[in-house]
Write an enzyme that holds these catalytic residues in place. Structure first.
Site, PDB file in Angstrom:
ATOM      1  N   CYS A 140       0.828  -1.204   0.000  1.00  0.00           N
ATOM      2  CA  CYS A 140       0.000   0.000   0.000  1.00  0.00           C
ATOM      3  C   CYS A 140       0.866   1.259   0.000  1.00  0.00           C
ATOM      4  O   CYS A 140       1.426   1.636   1.030  1.00  0.00           O
ATOM      5  CB  CYS A 140      -0.936  -0.008   1.215  1.00  0.00           C
ATOM      6  SG  CYS A 140      -1.962   1.469   1.328  1.00  0.00           S
TER       7      CYS A 140
ATOM      8  N   CYS B 278      -0.415   4.104   2.217  1.00  0.00           N
ATOM      9  CA  CYS B 278      -0.140   3.881   3.648  1.00  0.00           C
ATOM     10  C   CYS B 278       1.338   4.110   3.966  1.00  0.00           C
ATOM     11  O   CYS B 278       1.669   4.733   4.964  1.00  0.00           O
ATOM     12  CB  CYS B 278      -0.479   2.448   4.067  1.00  0.00           C
ATOM     13  SG  CYS B 278      -2.018   1.825   3.416  1.00  0.00           S
ATOM     14  N   ASP B 279       2.218   3.567   3.150  1.00  0.00           N
ATOM     15  CA  ASP B 279       3.624   3.464   3.537  1.00  0.00           C
ATOM     16  C   ASP B 279       4.591   4.313   2.712  1.00  0.00           C
ATOM     17  O   ASP B 279       5.770   4.408   3.059  1.00  0.00           O
ATOM     18  CB  ASP B 279       4.072   1.989   3.467  1.00  0.00           C
ATOM     19  CG  ASP B 279       3.270   1.123   4.432  1.00  0.00           C
ATOM     20  OD1 ASP B 279       2.860   1.638   5.488  1.00  0.00           O
ATOM     21  OD2 ASP B 279       3.044  -0.061   4.129  1.00  0.00           O
TER      22      ASP B 279
END
Ligand code: NDP
Length: 314
Positions: free
Chosen positions: A138, A141-142
């Site tokens: 992701c 997200c990251d």
């Protein structure tokens, strides 16, 4: 196998952010929700480390700790949390029948499906070993953790192109590892990627090994036509080869797309079956964020509450 039948006002299937949020709203509306957590209680966040983009946690939070908070909040309002799975459903009539693995038959007036989806992985040892230590599924997200660093994205679909495009705004160089000589992604996404100067596409390329002991230090790829190997000096490795929604038990009852994502009436959580609502990644192949899942979990509980009221059940 027991043969008891239990009546439930609001049954929630799945325990990620969508399911627990639905439970919090349903419990506070006196719908006495029962939640079946499924095989992976807490969902995908249980395999996530730092979560920095969920509002309300200014210092970030670990995925499992956040899911524990969700669960505690649902239990504070007396949600009945059960660590079991649902194996079969029958949505023929107004009372929706489901069966647990242990053989209990439940008759639910309303159901919220929040069974989630899971990322597909390459299945190589180094990917498993370096998971959350540079390996991610992701970018939203990251990606931030790799700001200013060189990264790679595997896959040639819309997700991979979107992830590469997102990362190209944070990272000086983004390598795309594509196993054929063409993308699967939509034309518009392909064009966007090919026009972005700091995205380098490696065609006919597959991953041999992700390098590093405790963090990613590079990835060795090979050309599947010439077998030539190349090491890319990346610190982030994003796998974007598809997701699988966990919706198999609803096939034949609930309308889905070809991949298995549940179709909802736009702007609502309503499915084709009255009284059955869908939320979270089981019905979302676009945003897939904890916060959007929680938002649709809230929608599903409110839609269920309105449905039960209209039916004169509560
Ligand atoms: P897709 O199935 O569309 O694409 C998967 C990609 O990964 C393909 O390029 C595939 O290669 C490659 N791949 C699969 N397995 C492997 C493997 N083992 N090794 C290397 N490469 C592999 O998945 P997406 O997640 O991209 O998209 C899923 C659906 O969601 C699509 O319908 C897409 O359009 C939609 N979507 C829409 C978005 C939007 O509207 N904004 C955003 C994201 C997704 P190959 O082509 O060779 O099979």
């Amino acid at each position: 196998m027991s043969s008891e039948i239990e009546k439930v006002l609001c049954l929630i299937i799945g325990s990620g952010p969508a399911g627990y949020t639905a439970a919090i709203y349903a419990a506070r509306a006196n719908m006495k929700p029962v939640i079946y957590t499924g095989l992976e209680p807490g969902g995908q966040l249980m395999i996530t480390t730092d979560v920095e983009n969920y509002p309300g946690y200014p210092d970030g939070v670990q995925g499992p700790a956040m899911m524990d908070d969700f669960k505690k909040q649902a239990e504070r309002f007396e949600t009945d949390v059960r660590y079991e799975i649902i194996t079969k459903v029958d949505f023929t009539g107004p009372v929706h029948k489901v069966w647990t693995e242990g053989g209990t038959e439940i008759h639910a007036d309303s159901i919220v499906i929040s069974t989630g989806a899971s990322a597909q992985w390459l299945g190589i040892d180094s990917e498993k070993r370096l998971m959350n230590m540079g390996v991610s599924a992701c970018a939203v997200c990251d990606g931030f953790f790799f700001k200013g660093q060189e990264v790679a994205v595997v896959g040639g679909g819309d997700t991979a192109c979107e992830e590469a495009s997102y990362l190209s705004k944070l990272c000086p160089k983004v390598h795309m590892i594509v196993r054929r000589d063409e993308f699967r992604a939509s034309k518009i996404m392909q064009e966007r990627v090919l026009k972005t100067e700091n995205i380098i596409v490696h065609w006919f390329s597959e991953t041999d090994e992700i390098l590093g002991d405790t963090e990613v230090t590079g990835v060795r790829i090979y050309n599947n036509k010439t077998n030539e190997k190349t090491v890319l000096p990346v610190t982030g490795f994003f796998v974007a080869i598809g997701h699988k929604p966990s919706t198999d038990i609803f096939k034949g009852w609930i309308d889905m797309d070809d991949v298995g994502y549940i179709k909802t009436v736009p702007g609502t959580s309503k499915t084709n079956i009255k009284g059955v609502f869908a939320s979270g990644d089981a019905q979302d192949n676009v945003y897939r964020q904890a916060v959007t899942a929680a938002g649709t979990g809230c929608m599903a509980a409110l839609d269920a509450e309105r449905y039960l009221t209209e039916m004169g059940i509560i």
